[in-house]
Design a protein around this motif. Structure first.
Motif, mmCIF file in Angstrom:
data_model
loop_
_atom_site.group_PDB
_atom_site.id
_atom_site.type_symbol
_atom_site.label_atom_id
_atom_site.label_comp_id
_atom_site.label_asym_id
_atom_site.label_seq_id
_atom_site.Cartn_x
_atom_site.Cartn_y
_atom_site.Cartn_z
ATOM 1 N N ALA A 18 0.856 -1.183 0.000
ATOM 2 C CA ALA A 18 0.000 0.000 0.000
ATOM 3 C C ALA A 18 0.887 1.227 0.000
ATOM 4 O O ALA A 18 2.009 1.184 0.492
ATOM 5 C CB ALA A 18 -0.924 0.004 1.207
ATOM 6 N N MET A 19 0.379 2.339 -0.553
ATOM 7 C CA MET A 19 1.149 3.570 -0.649
ATOM 8 C C MET A 19 0.313 4.753 -0.179
ATOM 9 O O MET A 19 -0.902 4.798 -0.416
ATOM 10 C CB MET A 19 1.621 3.792 -2.095
ATOM 11 N N ALA A 20 0.951 5.707 0.479
ATOM 12 C CA ALA A 20 0.264 6.902 0.968
ATOM 13 C C ALA A 20 1.293 7.986 1.250
ATOM 14 O O ALA A 20 2.499 7.732 1.286
ATOM 15 C CB ALA A 20 -0.531 6.589 2.234
ATOM 16 N N GLU A 21 0.818 9.213 1.486
ATOM 17 C CA GLU A 21 1.739 10.322 1.738
ATOM 18 C C GLU A 21 2.145 10.423 3.197
ATOM 19 O O GLU A 21 3.014 11.224 3.556
ATOM 20 C CB GLU A 21 1.115 11.643 1.290
ATOM 21 N N ARG A 22 1.533 9.580 4.075
ATOM 22 C CA ARG A 22 1.907 9.564 5.488
ATOM 23 C C ARG A 22 2.216 8.143 5.923
ATOM 24 O O ARG A 22 1.617 7.186 5.449
ATOM 25 C CB ARG A 22 0.788 10.155 6.361
ATOM 26 N N MET A 23 3.149 8.014 6.859
ATOM 27 C CA MET A 23 3.589 6.714 7.344
ATOM 28 C C MET A 23 2.804 6.395 8.617
ATOM 29 O O MET A 23 3.200 6.757 9.731
ATOM 30 C CB MET A 23 5.101 6.754 7.619
ATOM 31 N N TYR B 172 -2.804 -2.663 14.393
ATOM 32 C CA TYR B 172 -2.113 -3.640 13.546
ATOM 33 C C TYR B 172 -1.972 -4.976 14.264
ATOM 34 O O TYR B 172 -2.200 -6.042 13.670
ATOM 35 C CB TYR B 172 -0.733 -3.113 13.153
ATOM 36 N N ARG B 173 -1.618 -4.943 15.538
ATOM 37 C CA ARG B 173 -1.502 -6.186 16.289
ATOM 38 C C ARG B 173 -2.846 -6.895 16.376
ATOM 39 O O ARG B 173 -2.932 -8.130 16.387
ATOM 40 C CB ARG B 173 -0.955 -5.895 17.698
ATOM 41 N N GLY B 174 -3.916 -6.096 16.423
ATOM 42 C CA GLY B 174 -5.252 -6.681 16.446
ATOM 43 C C GLY B 174 -5.572 -7.430 15.162
ATOM 44 O O GLY B 174 -6.194 -8.501 15.186
ATOM 45 N N LEU B 175 -5.141 -6.876 14.015
ATOM 46 C CA LEU B 175 -5.353 -7.569 12.739
ATOM 47 C C LEU B 175 -4.579 -8.883 12.689
ATOM 48 O O LEU B 175 -5.097 -9.904 12.234
ATOM 49 C CB LEU B 175 -4.907 -6.670 11.575
ATOM 50 N N GLN B 176 -3.345 -8.853 13.159
ATOM 51 C CA GLN B 176 -2.551 -10.081 13.184
ATOM 52 C C GLN B 176 -3.234 -11.156 14.032
ATOM 53 O O GLN B 176 -3.286 -12.329 13.649
ATOM 54 C CB GLN B 176 -1.148 -9.792 13.723
ATOM 55 N N GLU B 177 -3.759 -10.743 15.160
ATOM 56 C CA GLU B 177 -4.451 -11.700 16.034
ATOM 57 C C GLU B 177 -5.724 -12.211 15.370
ATOM 58 O O GLU B 177 -6.052 -13.406 15.430
ATOM 59 C CB GLU B 177 -4.782 -11.018 17.362
ATOM 60 N N GLN B 178 -6.458 -11.323 14.715
ATOM 61 C CA GLN B 178 -7.691 -11.709 14.022
ATOM 62 C C GLN B 178 -7.422 -12.744 12.940
ATOM 63 O O GLN B 178 -8.207 -13.684 12.747
ATOM 64 C CB GLN B 178 -8.338 -10.465 13.407
ATOM 65 N N LEU C 170 -1.645 2.601 6.972
ATOM 66 C CA LEU C 170 -0.927 2.211 5.760
ATOM 67 C C LEU C 170 -0.501 0.747 5.835
ATOM 68 O O LEU C 170 -0.744 -0.036 4.906
ATOM 69 C CB LEU C 170 0.302 3.108 5.570
ATOM 70 N N VAL C 171 0.146 0.348 6.928
ATOM 71 C CA VAL C 171 0.615 -1.033 7.043
ATOM 72 C C VAL C 171 -0.559 -1.993 7.204
ATOM 73 O O VAL C 171 -0.506 -3.140 6.751
ATOM 74 C CB VAL C 171 1.624 -1.182 8.208
ATOM 75 N N SER C 172 -1.638 -1.527 7.834
ATOM 76 C CA SER C 172 -2.825 -2.378 7.988
ATOM 77 C C SER C 172 -3.456 -2.668 6.635
ATOM 78 O O SER C 172 -3.919 -3.788 6.381
ATOM 79 C CB SER C 172 -3.845 -1.696 8.908
ATOM 80 N N LEU C 173 -3.484 -1.672 5.752
ATOM 81 C CA LEU C 173 -4.048 -1.869 4.418
ATOM 82 C C LEU C 173 -3.223 -2.873 3.623
ATOM 83 O O LEU C 173 -3.771 -3.732 2.925
ATOM 84 C CB LEU C 173 -4.121 -0.528 3.679
ATOM 85 N N ALA C 174 -1.895 -2.781 3.727
ATOM 86 C CA ALA C 174 -1.038 -3.742 3.031
ATOM 87 C C ALA C 174 -1.295 -5.159 3.530
ATOM 88 O O ALA C 174 -1.374 -6.111 2.743
ATOM 89 C CB ALA C 174 0.435 -3.371 3.232
ATOM 90 N N LEU C 175 -1.436 -5.319 4.846
ATOM 91 C CA LEU C 175 -1.703 -6.643 5.418
ATOM 92 C C LEU C 175 -3.063 -7.164 4.999
ATOM 93 O O LEU C 175 -3.220 -8.340 4.638
ATOM 94 C CB LEU C 175 -1.619 -6.567 6.946
#
Length: 388
Positions: free
Chosen positions: A258-263, A300-306, A267-272
Protein backbone atom coordinates in the motif's frame (compact mmCIF):
# COMPACT_ATOMS: atom_id res chain seq x y z
CA UNK A 1 -8.68 -30.77 -8.06
CA UNK A 2 -7.04 -27.66 -9.47
CA UNK A 3 -6.76 -24.67 -7.16
CA UNK A 4 -8.53 -21.60 -8.50
CA UNK A 5 -6.15 -18.67 -8.89
CA UNK A 6 -7.11 -15.39 -7.27
CA UNK A 7 -5.68 -12.31 -8.98
CA UNK A 8 -5.66 -8.85 -7.41
CA UNK A 9 -7.53 -5.94 -8.96
CA UNK A 10 -4.23 -4.09 -9.35
CA UNK A 11 -2.65 -6.98 -11.26
CA UNK A 12 -5.66 -7.28 -13.59
CA UNK A 13 -5.50 -3.57 -14.37
CA UNK A 14 -1.76 -3.70 -15.09
CA UNK A 15 -2.23 -6.77 -17.29
CA UNK A 16 -4.88 -4.98 -19.38
CA UNK A 17 -2.61 -1.93 -19.66
CA UNK A 18 0.20 -4.17 -20.92
CA UNK A 19 -1.97 -5.11 -23.92
CA UNK A 20 -3.63 -1.76 -24.57
CA UNK A 21 -0.75 0.66 -23.91
CA UNK A 22 2.34 -1.37 -24.86
CA UNK A 23 0.53 -2.87 -27.88
CA UNK A 24 1.38 -6.48 -27.07
CA UNK A 25 -0.79 -9.25 -28.45
CA UNK A 26 -2.92 -11.18 -25.97
CA UNK A 27 -0.73 -14.24 -26.49
CA UNK A 28 2.50 -12.33 -25.89
CA UNK A 29 1.15 -10.60 -22.78
CA UNK A 30 -0.30 -13.82 -21.33
CA UNK A 31 2.99 -15.66 -21.90
CA UNK A 32 5.00 -12.86 -20.31
CA UNK A 33 2.72 -12.76 -17.26
CA UNK A 34 2.36 -16.53 -16.91
CA UNK A 35 -1.44 -16.54 -17.04
CA UNK A 36 -3.91 -18.29 -19.37
CA UNK A 37 -4.67 -16.38 -22.56
CA UNK A 38 -8.39 -16.92 -22.01
CA UNK A 39 -8.20 -15.30 -18.58
CA UNK A 40 -6.50 -12.22 -20.03
CA UNK A 41 -9.07 -12.11 -22.84
CA UNK A 42 -11.88 -12.07 -20.27
CA UNK A 43 -10.24 -9.16 -18.45
CA UNK A 44 -9.94 -7.24 -21.71
CA UNK A 45 -13.59 -7.85 -22.55
CA UNK A 46 -14.61 -6.70 -19.07
CA UNK A 47 -12.44 -3.60 -19.42
CA UNK A 48 -13.94 -2.70 -22.78
CA UNK A 49 -17.46 -3.30 -21.51
CA UNK A 50 -16.95 -0.54 -18.97
CA UNK A 51 -15.98 1.92 -21.69
CA UNK A 52 -17.67 3.27 -24.80
CA UNK A 53 -19.15 0.94 -27.40
CA UNK A 54 -17.08 0.62 -30.58
CA UNK A 55 -18.22 2.71 -33.51
CA UNK A 56 -19.95 1.00 -36.46
CA UNK A 57 -17.38 -0.55 -38.78
CA UNK A 58 -14.67 -0.64 -36.10
CA UNK A 59 -12.03 -3.31 -36.57
CA UNK A 60 -12.02 -6.47 -34.49
CA UNK A 61 -9.53 -7.12 -31.70
CA UNK A 62 -7.71 -9.66 -33.89
CA UNK A 63 -7.41 -7.14 -36.73
CA UNK A 64 -6.11 -4.48 -34.34
CA UNK A 65 -3.55 -6.89 -32.89
CA UNK A 66 -2.35 -7.86 -36.36
CA UNK A 67 -2.07 -4.20 -37.34
CA UNK A 68 -0.21 -3.38 -34.10
CA UNK A 69 2.25 -6.22 -34.72
CA UNK A 70 2.90 -5.00 -38.26
CA UNK A 71 3.38 -1.41 -37.10
CA UNK A 72 5.75 -2.47 -34.31
CA UNK A 73 7.91 -4.35 -36.80
CA UNK A 74 7.90 -1.42 -39.22
CA UNK A 75 8.81 0.96 -36.41
CA UNK A 76 11.70 -1.23 -35.25
CA UNK A 77 13.03 -1.55 -38.82
CA UNK A 78 12.67 2.19 -39.40
CA UNK A 79 14.54 3.04 -36.20
CA UNK A 80 17.38 0.70 -37.07
CA UNK A 81 17.63 2.12 -40.60
CA UNK A 82 17.56 5.66 -39.21
CA UNK A 83 20.38 4.89 -36.79
CA UNK A 84 22.51 3.30 -39.50
CA UNK A 85 21.97 6.24 -41.87
CA UNK A 86 22.65 8.76 -39.09
CA UNK A 87 25.87 7.11 -37.94
CA UNK A 88 27.07 5.95 -41.35
CA UNK A 89 26.12 9.00 -43.44
CA UNK A 90 29.76 10.04 -43.82
CA UNK A 91 30.58 6.87 -45.77
CA UNK A 92 27.53 6.90 -48.05
CA UNK A 93 29.44 9.05 -50.55
CA UNK A 94 32.65 7.05 -50.08
CA UNK A 95 33.80 3.96 -51.89
CA UNK A 96 32.72 0.39 -51.21
CA UNK A 97 35.82 -0.32 -49.13
CA UNK A 98 35.01 2.52 -46.70
CA UNK A 99 31.48 1.16 -46.30
CA UNK A 100 32.83 -2.32 -45.57
CA UNK A 101 35.14 -0.84 -42.93
CA UNK A 102 32.24 0.99 -41.28
CA UNK A 103 30.14 -2.19 -41.16
CA UNK A 104 33.02 -4.11 -39.59
CA UNK A 105 33.47 -1.40 -36.95
CA UNK A 106 29.79 -1.39 -36.02
CA UNK A 107 29.02 -5.11 -36.25
CA UNK A 108 28.25 -5.27 -32.52
CA UNK A 109 25.55 -2.59 -32.87
CA UNK A 110 23.83 -3.53 -36.15
CA UNK A 111 23.22 -6.86 -37.94
CA UNK A 112 25.53 -7.20 -40.93
CA UNK A 113 22.69 -8.00 -43.31
CA UNK A 114 20.75 -4.85 -42.39
CA UNK A 115 23.83 -2.59 -42.54
CA UNK A 116 24.79 -3.99 -45.96
CA UNK A 117 21.30 -3.33 -47.29
CA UNK A 118 21.17 0.26 -46.01
CA UNK A 119 24.68 1.09 -47.23
CA UNK A 120 23.94 -0.61 -50.57
CA UNK A 121 26.74 -3.17 -50.57
CA UNK A 122 26.50 -6.92 -50.89
CA UNK A 123 26.79 -9.13 -47.87
CA UNK A 124 28.91 -11.64 -49.78
CA UNK A 125 31.22 -8.84 -50.87
CA UNK A 126 31.61 -7.72 -47.28
CA UNK A 127 32.69 -11.17 -46.14
CA UNK A 128 35.04 -11.47 -49.13
CA UNK A 129 36.51 -8.14 -48.13
CA UNK A 130 37.15 -9.46 -44.63
CA UNK A 131 39.33 -12.14 -46.23
CA UNK A 132 37.18 -15.13 -45.38
CA UNK A 133 33.53 -16.05 -45.01
CA UNK A 134 32.08 -15.73 -41.54
CA UNK A 135 32.51 -18.93 -39.59
CA UNK A 136 29.57 -20.75 -38.12
CA UNK A 137 30.70 -19.69 -34.66
CA UNK A 138 30.93 -16.04 -35.70
CA UNK A 139 27.42 -16.14 -37.16
CA UNK A 140 26.12 -17.73 -33.97
CA UNK A 141 27.82 -15.02 -31.92
CA UNK A 142 26.16 -12.31 -33.97
CA UNK A 143 22.74 -13.88 -33.48
CA UNK A 144 23.47 -14.34 -29.78
CA UNK A 145 24.48 -10.69 -29.47
CA UNK A 146 21.12 -9.61 -30.88
CA UNK A 147 19.36 -11.90 -28.40
CA UNK A 148 21.49 -10.61 -25.50
CA UNK A 149 20.73 -6.98 -26.35
CA UNK A 150 16.99 -7.74 -26.59
CA UNK A 151 17.01 -9.64 -23.28
CA UNK A 152 19.02 -6.85 -21.62
CA UNK A 153 16.34 -4.34 -22.59
CA UNK A 154 13.44 -6.68 -21.76
CA UNK A 155 14.80 -7.33 -18.27
CA UNK A 156 15.20 -3.59 -17.63
CA UNK A 157 19.02 -3.72 -17.70
CA UNK A 158 19.10 -5.61 -14.38
CA UNK A 159 20.44 -9.06 -15.39
CA UNK A 160 24.07 -10.13 -15.35
CA UNK A 161 25.41 -13.15 -17.24
CA UNK A 162 24.22 -15.58 -14.56
CA UNK A 163 20.54 -14.59 -14.80
CA UNK A 164 20.70 -13.92 -18.54
CA UNK A 165 21.63 -17.55 -19.21
CA UNK A 166 18.18 -19.05 -18.40
CA UNK A 167 16.47 -16.01 -19.96
CA UNK A 168 18.26 -16.68 -23.27
CA UNK A 169 17.65 -20.42 -22.99
CA UNK A 170 13.93 -19.68 -22.79
CA UNK A 171 14.27 -17.92 -26.17
CA UNK A 172 16.14 -20.89 -27.65
CA UNK A 173 19.70 -19.54 -27.30
CA UNK A 174 21.82 -22.06 -25.38
CA UNK A 175 25.20 -20.60 -24.38
CA UNK A 176 27.72 -20.83 -21.54
CA UNK A 177 27.87 -18.14 -18.90
CA UNK A 178 31.44 -17.08 -19.80
CA UNK A 179 30.49 -16.70 -23.45
CA UNK A 180 27.49 -14.55 -22.54
CA UNK A 181 29.67 -12.41 -20.26
CA UNK A 182 32.25 -11.90 -23.02
CA UNK A 183 29.64 -10.88 -25.59
CA UNK A 184 28.02 -8.51 -23.08
CA UNK A 185 31.39 -6.80 -22.64
CA UNK A 186 31.78 -6.51 -26.40
CA UNK A 187 28.36 -4.90 -26.58
CA UNK A 188 29.22 -2.55 -23.72
CA UNK A 189 26.24 -3.71 -21.64
CA UNK A 190 26.31 -3.29 -17.86
CA UNK A 191 23.82 -3.82 -15.04
CA UNK A 192 22.48 -0.84 -13.15
CA UNK A 193 24.64 0.03 -10.15
CA UNK A 194 23.47 -0.35 -6.57
CA UNK A 195 23.25 2.58 -4.19
CA UNK A 196 23.82 2.71 -0.47
CA UNK A 197 20.83 1.68 1.64
CA UNK A 198 19.42 4.09 4.24
CA UNK A 199 17.29 2.82 7.14
CA UNK A 200 14.10 4.68 8.11
CA UNK A 201 12.70 2.67 11.05
CA UNK A 202 11.68 4.70 14.09
CA UNK A 203 11.61 2.46 17.16
CA UNK A 204 11.80 5.18 19.84
CA UNK A 205 8.34 4.56 21.29
CA UNK A 206 6.77 2.99 24.38
CA UNK A 207 4.48 0.53 22.59
CA UNK A 208 4.90 -3.18 23.40
CA UNK A 209 7.13 -5.20 21.07
CA UNK A 210 7.09 -8.92 20.24
CA UNK A 211 9.94 -11.38 20.50
CA UNK A 212 12.06 -12.32 17.51
CA UNK A 213 10.42 -15.64 16.63
CA UNK A 214 12.06 -15.83 13.20
CA UNK A 215 15.60 -15.13 14.46
CA UNK A 216 17.09 -14.80 10.93
CA UNK A 217 16.06 -18.35 9.97
CA UNK A 218 14.65 -17.67 6.50
CA UNK A 219 13.95 -21.28 5.54
CA UNK A 220 10.19 -21.79 5.11
CA UNK A 221 9.04 -25.06 3.54
CA UNK A 222 5.83 -23.87 1.89
CA UNK A 223 4.12 -20.68 0.63
CA UNK A 224 2.51 -18.37 3.17
CA UNK A 225 4.48 -19.78 6.09
CA UNK A 226 6.56 -16.61 6.69
CA UNK A 227 5.85 -13.04 5.56
CA UNK A 228 8.23 -10.18 6.26
CA UNK A 229 7.02 -6.57 6.24
CA UNK A 230 8.51 -3.09 6.27
CA UNK A 231 8.04 0.53 5.11
CA UNK A 232 10.22 2.55 2.75
CA UNK A 233 9.98 5.99 1.20
CA UNK A 234 9.97 7.26 -2.39
CA UNK A 235 10.95 10.87 -3.21
CA UNK A 236 8.67 12.91 -5.49
CA UNK A 237 8.42 16.61 -6.30
CA UNK A 238 5.27 16.71 -4.14
CA UNK A 239 7.07 15.18 -1.14
CA UNK A 240 7.63 11.68 0.22
CA UNK A 241 5.50 8.73 -0.86
CA UNK A 242 5.56 5.93 1.72
CA UNK A 243 5.34 2.31 0.60
CA UNK A 244 4.46 -0.56 2.95
CA UNK A 245 5.05 -4.08 1.66
CA UNK A 246 4.82 -7.74 2.68
CA UNK A 247 7.02 -10.41 1.12
CA UNK A 248 6.38 -14.16 1.03
CA UNK A 249 9.79 -15.56 2.03
CA UNK A 250 9.19 -18.94 0.34
CA UNK A 251 8.21 -17.63 -3.13
CA UNK A 252 9.87 -14.16 -2.93
CA UNK A 253 6.54 -12.67 -4.08
CA UNK A 254 5.31 -9.30 -2.82
CA UNK A 255 1.93 -10.47 -1.52
CA UNK A 256 0.57 -7.14 -0.30
CA UNK A 257 1.48 -3.46 -0.49
CA UNK A 258 0.00 0.00 0.00
CA UNK A 259 1.15 3.57 -0.65
CA UNK A 260 0.26 6.90 0.97
CA UNK A 261 1.74 10.32 1.74
CA UNK A 262 1.91 9.56 5.49
CA UNK A 263 3.59 6.71 7.34
CA UNK A 264 0.74 5.49 9.57
CA UNK A 265 -0.62 2.29 11.09
CA UNK A 266 -3.48 2.51 8.57
CA UNK A 267 -0.93 2.21 5.76
CA UNK A 268 0.62 -1.03 7.04
CA UNK A 269 -2.82 -2.38 7.99
CA UNK A 270 -4.05 -1.87 4.42
CA UNK A 271 -1.04 -3.74 3.03
CA UNK A 272 -1.70 -6.64 5.42
CA UNK A 273 -5.43 -6.72 4.64
CA UNK A 274 -4.74 -6.87 0.89
CA UNK A 275 -2.24 -9.69 1.34
CA UNK A 276 -4.71 -11.73 3.36
CA UNK A 277 -7.54 -10.95 0.94
CA UNK A 278 -5.70 -12.46 -2.04
CA UNK A 279 -3.57 -15.17 -0.41
CA UNK A 280 -5.90 -16.49 2.34
CA UNK A 281 -3.09 -17.86 4.54
CA UNK A 282 -3.80 -20.52 7.15
CA UNK A 283 -3.53 -19.63 10.85
CA UNK A 284 -0.01 -19.89 12.23
CA UNK A 285 1.72 -17.78 9.57
CA UNK A 286 4.74 -15.96 11.04
CA UNK A 287 4.46 -12.25 10.23
CA UNK A 288 7.83 -10.60 10.88
CA UNK A 289 8.45 -6.83 10.91
CA UNK A 290 10.75 -4.33 12.58
CA UNK A 291 9.89 -2.50 15.81
CA UNK A 292 8.42 0.55 14.10
CA UNK A 293 5.53 2.21 15.89
CA UNK A 294 3.18 1.40 12.99
CA UNK A 295 3.70 -2.34 13.49
CA UNK A 296 3.51 -2.12 17.29
CA UNK A 297 0.24 -0.19 17.15
CA UNK A 298 -2.78 -1.82 18.75
CA UNK A 299 -4.76 -1.74 15.48
CA UNK A 300 -2.11 -3.64 13.55
CA UNK A 301 -1.50 -6.19 16.29
CA UNK A 302 -5.25 -6.68 16.45
CA UNK A 303 -5.35 -7.57 12.74
CA UNK A 304 -2.55 -10.08 13.18
CA UNK A 305 -4.45 -11.70 16.03
CA UNK A 306 -7.69 -11.71 14.02
CA UNK A 307 -5.97 -13.52 11.13
CA UNK A 308 -4.32 -16.05 13.46
CA UNK A 309 -0.79 -14.87 12.75
CA UNK A 310 2.30 -15.29 14.94
CA UNK A 311 3.90 -11.88 15.50
CA UNK A 312 7.69 -11.61 15.25
CA UNK A 313 9.84 -8.48 15.42
CA UNK A 314 13.46 -7.66 14.69
CA UNK A 315 15.96 -6.76 17.36
CA UNK A 316 16.59 -3.04 17.72
CA UNK A 317 18.91 -1.66 15.04
CA UNK A 318 19.45 -5.02 13.30
CA UNK A 319 18.38 -4.83 9.65
CA UNK A 320 19.60 -8.39 9.01
CA UNK A 321 16.68 -9.70 11.07
CA UNK A 322 14.38 -8.49 8.28
CA UNK A 323 16.71 -9.19 5.35
CA UNK A 324 14.16 -10.51 2.75
CA UNK A 325 12.05 -7.34 2.59
CA UNK A 326 15.14 -5.12 2.97
CA UNK A 327 16.56 -6.91 -0.06
CA UNK A 328 13.41 -6.08 -2.03
CA UNK A 329 13.65 -2.39 -1.13
CA UNK A 330 17.21 -2.35 -2.46
CA UNK A 331 16.16 -4.05 -5.67
CA UNK A 332 13.18 -1.73 -6.19
CA UNK A 333 15.24 1.41 -5.72
CA UNK A 334 18.22 0.21 -7.74
CA UNK A 335 16.17 -1.00 -10.69
CA UNK A 336 13.44 1.65 -10.70
CA UNK A 337 13.26 4.51 -8.19
CA UNK A 338 16.85 5.80 -8.42
CA UNK A 339 16.52 6.00 -12.21
CA UNK A 340 13.40 8.15 -12.21
CA UNK A 341 12.31 11.57 -11.05
CA UNK A 342 8.63 11.55 -10.13
CA UNK A 343 6.72 14.81 -10.45
CA UNK A 344 3.75 13.58 -8.42
CA UNK A 345 2.93 10.86 -5.93
CA UNK A 346 0.36 9.48 -8.36
CA UNK A 347 3.07 9.06 -11.00
CA UNK A 348 5.28 7.21 -8.53
CA UNK A 349 2.40 4.96 -7.42
CA UNK A 350 1.63 3.96 -11.01
CA UNK A 351 5.28 3.21 -11.75
CA UNK A 352 5.81 1.15 -8.60
CA UNK A 353 2.55 -0.77 -9.05
CA UNK A 354 3.57 -1.75 -12.59
CA UNK A 355 7.03 -2.83 -11.42
CA UNK A 356 5.67 -5.06 -8.64
CA UNK A 357 2.68 -6.57 -10.44
CA UNK A 358 4.15 -7.07 -13.92
CA UNK A 359 7.93 -7.32 -13.59
CA UNK A 360 9.01 -8.32 -10.08
CA UNK A 361 6.30 -10.86 -9.22
CA UNK A 362 5.82 -12.41 -12.65
CA UNK A 363 8.94 -11.91 -14.79
CA UNK A 364 12.07 -11.16 -12.77
CA UNK A 365 14.23 -14.25 -12.23
CA UNK A 366 15.49 -14.89 -8.69
CA UNK A 367 18.68 -16.84 -8.04
CA UNK A 368 17.20 -18.14 -4.79
CA UNK A 369 14.35 -19.73 -6.79
CA UNK A 370 16.61 -21.44 -9.31
CA UNK A 371 16.32 -18.46 -11.67
CA UNK A 372 12.53 -18.68 -11.87
CA UNK A 373 10.09 -15.84 -11.31
CA UNK A 374 8.02 -15.93 -8.08
CA UNK A 375 4.85 -16.66 -10.06
CA UNK A 376 6.46 -19.54 -11.99
CA UNK A 377 8.05 -20.97 -8.83
CA UNK A 378 4.69 -20.86 -7.01
CA UNK A 379 2.93 -22.48 -9.98
CA UNK A 380 5.41 -25.35 -10.12
CA UNK A 381 5.13 -25.90 -6.37
CA UNK A 382 1.33 -25.91 -6.59
CA UNK A 383 1.31 -28.35 -9.53
CA UNK A 384 3.70 -30.66 -7.69
CA UNK A 385 1.59 -30.56 -4.53
CA UNK A 386 -1.62 -31.31 -6.45
CA UNK A 387 0.01 -34.22 -8.28
CA UNK A 388 1.29 -35.78 -5.05
Amino acid sequence: MKTKQNYSVEFRAEAVKLVLEQELSQGEAASRLGIPKGTLANWLVASRSRGEKPAPGARTVAELEAENARLRKELADTRMERDIIKKGSRVLCSGVTARYAWIEEHRSAFPVAVACRILEVSRAGFYDWRGRPASKRAQENERLKVAIRAAHTRTRETYGARRLQPELAKDGFIAGRDRIARLRRELGLRCRQKRQFKATTRSAHTLPVAENVLDQVFEPTRPNEVWTGDITYIPTDEGWLYLAGLKNVFTCEIVGYAMAERMTSELVSLALFRAVQYKRPSPGLIQHTDRGSQYCAKAYRGLQEQFGMVTSMSRKGNCFDNAPIESFWGTLKNELVHLRRYATRAEAESSIREYIEIFYNRQRRHSRLGYLSPAEFARRYRDSAEAA
